[in-house]
Design a protein around this motif. Sequence first.
Motif, short mmCIF file in Angstrom:
data_model
loop_
_atom_site.label_atom_id
_atom_site.label_comp_id
_atom_site.label_asym_id
_atom_site.label_seq_id
_atom_site.Cartn_x
_atom_site.Cartn_y
_atom_site.Cartn_z
N LYS A 104 -6.46 -3.33 3.75
CA LYS A 104 -7.05 -2.42 4.73
C LYS A 104 -6.39 -2.67 6.08
CE LYS A 104 -10.45 -1.20 1.93
NZ LYS A 104 -10.21 -0.10 1.07
N TYR A 105 -6.24 -1.63 6.85
CA TYR A 105 -5.68 -1.76 8.18
C TYR A 105 -6.81 -2.08 9.17
CZ TYR A 105 -1.31 -0.08 6.38
OH TYR A 105 -0.16 0.03 5.66
N ILE A 106 -6.53 -2.97 10.08
CA ILE A 106 -7.49 -3.34 11.12
C ILE A 106 -6.85 -2.92 12.44
CG2 ILE A 106 -8.74 -5.23 12.20
CD1 ILE A 106 -8.45 -6.70 9.44
N VAL A 107 -7.40 -1.87 13.01
CA VAL A 107 -6.84 -1.27 14.22
C VAL A 107 -7.75 -1.64 15.39
CG1 VAL A 107 -6.12 0.87 15.35
CG2 VAL A 107 -5.88 0.62 12.86
N ILE A 108 -7.18 -2.37 16.35
CA ILE A 108 -7.90 -2.79 17.55
C ILE A 108 -7.60 -1.77 18.64
CG2 ILE A 108 -8.33 -4.66 19.18
CD1 ILE A 108 -8.76 -5.34 16.10
N GLN A 109 -8.66 -1.13 19.15
CA GLN A 109 -8.50 -0.09 20.16
C GLN A 109 -9.10 -0.57 21.47
OE1 GLN A 109 -10.41 3.35 18.46
NE2 GLN A 109 -9.08 3.36 16.68
N GLY A 110 -8.29 -0.49 22.54
CA GLY A 110 -8.75 -0.90 23.86
C GLY A 110 -9.11 0.29 24.72
N ALA A 132 -5.95 -1.87 29.01
CA ALA A 132 -6.57 -1.70 27.69
C ALA A 132 -5.63 -2.19 26.59
CB ALA A 132 -6.95 -0.24 27.48
N ALA A 133 -4.35 -1.95 26.75
CA ALA A 133 -3.36 -2.43 25.77
C ALA A 133 -3.32 -3.95 25.76
CB ALA A 133 -1.98 -1.86 26.08
N GLY A 134 -3.32 -4.56 26.94
CA GLY A 134 -3.32 -6.02 27.03
C GLY A 134 -4.52 -6.63 26.33
N ARG A 135 -5.68 -6.02 26.51
CA ARG A 135 -6.89 -6.52 25.85
C ARG A 135 -6.80 -6.37 24.34
NH1 ARG A 135 -11.05 -3.89 30.26
NH2 ARG A 135 -10.84 -5.56 31.81
N ALA A 155 -2.57 -2.66 17.47
CA ALA A 155 -3.25 -2.54 18.77
C ALA A 155 -2.95 -1.15 19.32
CB ALA A 155 -2.75 -3.61 19.73
N VAL A 156 -4.01 -0.49 19.80
CA VAL A 156 -3.89 0.85 20.36
C VAL A 156 -4.62 0.88 21.69
CG1 VAL A 156 -4.44 3.30 19.99
CG2 VAL A 156 -3.87 1.85 18.03
N SER A 157 -4.03 1.55 22.67
CA SER A 157 -4.66 1.66 23.99
C SER A 157 -5.05 3.11 24.27
CB SER A 157 -3.71 1.18 25.08
OG SER A 157 -4.29 1.37 26.35
N PHE A 158 -6.31 3.29 24.64
CA PHE A 158 -6.79 4.60 25.05
C PHE A 158 -7.09 4.63 26.55
CE2 PHE A 158 -7.64 4.74 20.51
CZ PHE A 158 -7.13 5.98 20.18
N GLY A 159 -7.03 3.46 27.19
CA GLY A 159 -7.28 3.40 28.62
C GLY A 159 -8.61 4.02 28.98
N GLN A 160 -8.58 4.86 29.98
CA GLN A 160 -9.80 5.48 30.50
C GLN A 160 -10.10 6.85 29.89
OE1 GLN A 160 -8.72 5.79 34.61
NE2 GLN A 160 -7.31 7.48 34.28
N TYR A 161 -9.29 7.27 28.92
CA TYR A 161 -9.31 8.67 28.51
C TYR A 161 -10.30 9.05 27.42
CZ TYR A 161 -5.43 8.81 31.62
OH TYR A 161 -4.66 8.71 32.74
N GLU A 180 -12.79 -1.54 20.21
CA GLU A 180 -13.26 -1.06 18.91
C GLU A 180 -12.34 -1.63 17.83
OE1 GLU A 180 -13.61 3.22 18.93
OE2 GLU A 180 -15.28 3.15 20.36
N ILE A 181 -12.94 -2.15 16.80
CA ILE A 181 -12.20 -2.66 15.65
C ILE A 181 -12.49 -1.72 14.49
CG2 ILE A 181 -11.89 -4.59 14.06
CD1 ILE A 181 -12.91 -6.44 16.30
N ASP A 182 -11.47 -1.01 14.05
CA ASP A 182 -11.61 -0.07 12.94
C ASP A 182 -10.97 -0.67 11.69
OD1 ASP A 182 -12.83 1.69 14.63
OD2 ASP A 182 -11.23 3.18 14.61
N ILE A 183 -11.73 -0.69 10.61
CA ILE A 183 -11.23 -1.14 9.31
C ILE A 183 -11.06 0.12 8.47
CG2 ILE A 183 -11.68 -2.58 7.30
CD1 ILE A 183 -13.68 -4.13 9.17
N GLN A 184 -9.83 0.41 8.07
CA GLN A 184 -9.55 1.69 7.43
C GLN A 184 -8.45 1.56 6.39
OE1 GLN A 184 -8.93 3.44 11.25
NE2 GLN A 184 -6.71 3.41 11.04
N ASP A 185 -8.34 2.56 5.54
CA ASP A 185 -7.35 2.54 4.44
C ASP A 185 -5.93 2.76 4.90
OD1 ASP A 185 -9.00 1.94 2.33
OD2 ASP A 185 -9.52 4.02 1.95
N GLN A 186 -5.75 3.56 5.93
CA GLN A 186 -4.40 3.87 6.37
C GLN A 186 -4.34 3.93 7.88
OE1 GLN A 186 -3.35 7.95 5.18
NE2 GLN A 186 -5.17 7.91 3.92
N MET A 187 -3.13 3.83 8.37
CA MET A 187 -2.93 3.88 9.83
C MET A 187 -3.15 5.32 10.30
SD MET A 187 -2.43 0.94 10.92
CE MET A 187 -1.44 0.67 12.34
#
Length: 188
Positions: A104-110, A132-135, A155-161, A180-187
Motif C-alpha cells: 500500500k502507498y502511504i502518502v503524507i500530505q502537508g 508544508a512540503a518540509g513538514r 510527500a505531497v504539499s498542498f500549502g494553504q490551498y 494527512e496520512i493516506d493509506i491507499q492502493d495506488q499513487m
Amino acid sequence: MKKAKLIFVFALALAAGCVSQSTYDQQVAETQQLAYLNSVYQQLNTVLAAQVAADQVQIQQLQDQLQVTLVNEILFNEGGWELHAQGRQTLNQIVSALQQAQGKYIVIQGYTDNLPILEPLAGRFPTNWDLAAGRAISVVRYLADQGIDPDYLAAVSFGQYHPVADNSTPEGRAQNRRIEIDIQDQMP
C-alpha cells in the motif's frame, strides 16, 4: 414437455447465480481490501484513542483508503518543520499499523494556514507550500527511519490551498495546519 421446462428453468437459475472467475476474483480482492482497511482502522483507533478524544487526530475510512489527519501541534512546534518529541512518539504509535500496509502507498500530505511566512523562517521556507512540503518530508523521513518501505512513501504539499476551516480565526488556522496520512492502493 413439462420436464423440459423444469430443466430449462433450473439451468437458467444456475446460470443466473454463476459468476465468471474474474468477477469472483475481483469480489474476493475487494472483500480482502475491506477486511484489511477495517483491521488497520480499528488498530489506529485503539492506539490513538487519547489523541482522537482530544481532537488532535481524526481517522476516516474512505471507499478504498484510510486517512489519518493529525493537527500540526501534535507533530511540530508552531512555525516548525522538524518533528518534536511528542510528534515522534505519536508517529511511533502508528508505525506497526503502517508496517502492515505492505504493498500500500502511504502518502503524507502537508497543509498550512494562509498566514505569510515571516523571517527568519522565510529564509528557509519562502512560501506556505515550501513549509508544508518540509513538514511532509520530515514525516516521510521519520517513517522510513522506522522501517516503513520508502518505495511506498510519498510527500505531497498542498500549502494553504485546501483549507478545512476559516483562516480568519486562530481556531480555523490551527485546523488548517495539519498532516494527512493516506493509506491507499495506488499513487494519486
